[in-house]
Design a protein around this motif. Structure first.
Motif, mmCIF file in Angstrom:
data_model
loop_
_atom_site.group_PDB
_atom_site.id
_atom_site.type_symbol
_atom_site.label_atom_id
_atom_site.label_comp_id
_atom_site.label_asym_id
_atom_site.label_seq_id
_atom_site.Cartn_x
_atom_site.Cartn_y
_atom_site.Cartn_z
ATOM 1 N N THR A 92 0.855 -1.186 0.000
ATOM 2 C CA THR A 92 0.000 0.000 0.000
ATOM 3 C C THR A 92 0.893 1.238 0.000
ATOM 4 O OG1 THR A 92 -0.064 0.143 2.399
ATOM 5 C CG2 THR A 92 -1.758 -1.222 1.334
ATOM 6 N N PHE A 93 0.323 2.379 -0.337
ATOM 7 C CA PHE A 93 1.086 3.622 -0.283
ATOM 8 C C PHE A 93 1.542 3.916 1.146
ATOM 9 C CE2 PHE A 93 -0.679 4.532 -4.497
ATOM 10 C CZ PHE A 93 0.427 5.063 -5.127
ATOM 11 N N GLU A 94 0.728 3.545 2.124
ATOM 12 C CA GLU A 94 1.107 3.757 3.523
ATOM 13 C C GLU A 94 2.355 2.934 3.870
ATOM 14 O OE1 GLU A 94 -2.072 2.962 2.595
ATOM 15 O OE2 GLU A 94 -2.981 4.925 2.908
ATOM 16 N N ASP A 95 2.383 1.669 3.438
ATOM 17 C CA ASP A 95 3.558 0.829 3.689
ATOM 18 C C ASP A 95 4.785 1.367 2.960
ATOM 19 O OD1 ASP A 95 2.148 -0.853 5.339
ATOM 20 O OD2 ASP A 95 1.744 -2.344 3.776
ATOM 21 N N ALA A 96 4.590 1.863 1.753
ATOM 22 C CA ALA A 96 5.703 2.431 0.995
ATOM 23 C C ALA A 96 6.240 3.674 1.694
ATOM 24 C CB ALA A 96 5.257 2.766 -0.428
ATOM 25 N N ASP A 97 5.357 4.496 2.255
ATOM 26 C CA ASP A 97 5.794 5.690 2.988
ATOM 27 C C ASP A 97 6.633 5.319 4.201
ATOM 28 O OD1 ASP A 97 4.674 7.496 1.269
ATOM 29 O OD2 ASP A 97 2.834 7.762 2.453
ATOM 30 N N LYS A 98 6.330 4.204 4.841
ATOM 31 C CA LYS A 98 7.080 3.785 6.029
ATOM 32 C C LYS A 98 8.529 3.421 5.697
ATOM 33 C CE LYS A 98 2.984 2.057 8.394
ATOM 34 N NZ LYS A 98 2.259 0.855 8.785
ATOM 35 N N THR A 99 8.821 3.119 4.428
ATOM 36 C CA THR A 99 10.188 2.773 4.033
ATOM 37 C C THR A 99 11.067 4.003 3.920
ATOM 38 O OG1 THR A 99 9.789 2.912 1.664
ATOM 39 C CG2 THR A 99 9.365 0.772 2.722
ATOM 40 N N GLY A 100 10.461 5.180 3.935
ATOM 41 C CA GLY A 100 11.234 6.413 3.832
ATOM 42 C C GLY A 100 11.452 6.905 2.417
ATOM 43 N N GLN A 101 10.789 6.276 1.441
ATOM 44 C CA GLN A 101 10.973 6.744 0.064
ATOM 45 C C GLN A 101 10.435 8.153 -0.083
ATOM 46 O OE1 GLN A 101 8.858 4.128 -2.525
ATOM 47 N NE2 GLN A 101 6.928 5.122 -2.185
ATOM 48 N N GLN A 102 11.025 8.906 -0.980
ATOM 49 C CA GLN A 102 10.687 10.304 -1.144
ATOM 50 C C GLN A 102 9.969 10.602 -2.442
ATOM 51 O OE1 GLN A 102 14.833 11.454 -0.728
ATOM 52 N NE2 GLN A 102 14.286 12.598 1.094
ATOM 53 N N LEU A 103 9.842 9.597 -3.303
ATOM 54 C CA LEU A 103 9.302 9.841 -4.642
ATOM 55 C C LEU A 103 8.615 8.589 -5.150
ATOM 56 C CD1 LEU A 103 9.382 11.825 -7.131
ATOM 57 C CD2 LEU A 103 11.487 10.682 -7.787
ATOM 58 N N VAL A 104 7.521 8.773 -5.887
ATOM 59 C CA VAL A 104 6.818 7.675 -6.550
ATOM 60 C C VAL A 104 6.588 8.100 -7.989
ATOM 61 C CG1 VAL A 104 4.675 6.339 -6.668
ATOM 62 C CG2 VAL A 104 5.644 6.894 -4.454
ATOM 63 N N PHE A 105 6.945 7.242 -8.945
ATOM 64 C CA PHE A 105 6.592 7.471 -10.342
ATOM 65 C C PHE A 105 5.240 6.822 -10.558
ATOM 66 C CE2 PHE A 105 11.298 7.458 -11.712
ATOM 67 C CZ PHE A 105 11.374 8.818 -11.527
ATOM 68 N N ALA A 106 4.282 7.581 -11.059
ATOM 69 C CA ALA A 106 2.945 7.036 -11.260
ATOM 70 C C ALA A 106 2.418 7.482 -12.618
ATOM 71 C CB ALA A 106 2.005 7.499 -10.159
ATOM 72 N N ASN A 107 1.713 6.586 -13.260
ATOM 73 C CA ASN A 107 1.019 6.944 -14.495
ATOM 74 C C ASN A 107 -0.424 6.457 -14.353
ATOM 75 O OD1 ASN A 107 1.149 4.184 -14.836
ATOM 76 N ND2 ASN A 107 2.265 4.237 -16.746
ATOM 77 N N THR A 108 -1.296 7.024 -15.124
ATOM 78 C CA THR A 108 -2.694 6.616 -15.056
ATOM 79 C C THR A 108 -3.250 6.445 -16.445
ATOM 80 O OG1 THR A 108 -3.403 8.912 -14.950
ATOM 81 C CG2 THR A 108 -3.162 7.760 -12.866
#
Length: 97
Positions: free
Chosen positions: A81-97
């Motif tokens: 989940t985005f919440e779990d990804a935030d807990k890793t300390g990442q600062q950026l997400v590449f997203a397309n829709t």
């Protein structure tokens, strides 16, 4: 574009390779104007391998480089989940829709 054909045992694959890079003289003058809201800060560069550590300053915050960047295909992270990804300390997400 250049076309290249490569044969693999029982099949042929045709690939297109990009042509030469664009001529910089065709870029609009605005491409060379300073952008104070985006800048790169070099923190350290190895003399041996030329690897760099830096920071990208954006209007939304600072991104340390090199960095782990999650890729959200179709606007969704796979497996976390985005919440779990935030807990890793990442600062950026590449997203397309």
């Amino acid at each position: 574009m250049f076309r290249t054909s490569v044969c693999f045992s029982s099949r042929t694959v045709t690939c297109e390779t990009p042509g030469p890079p664009p001529d910089p003289s065709t870029f609009p003058p605005s491409a060379y104007e300073p952008r104070p809201f985006f800048r790169y800060e070099l923190v350290y560069q190895s003399k041996q391998s030329l690897a760099r550590v830096g920071r990208i300053h954006t209007p939304h915050g600072i991104i340390d480089t090199p960095a782990y960047v999650a890729v959200a295909t179709n606007g969704a992270l796979k497996g976390v989940t985005f919440e779990d990804a935030d807990k890793t300390g990442q600062q950026l997400v590449f997203a397309n829709t």
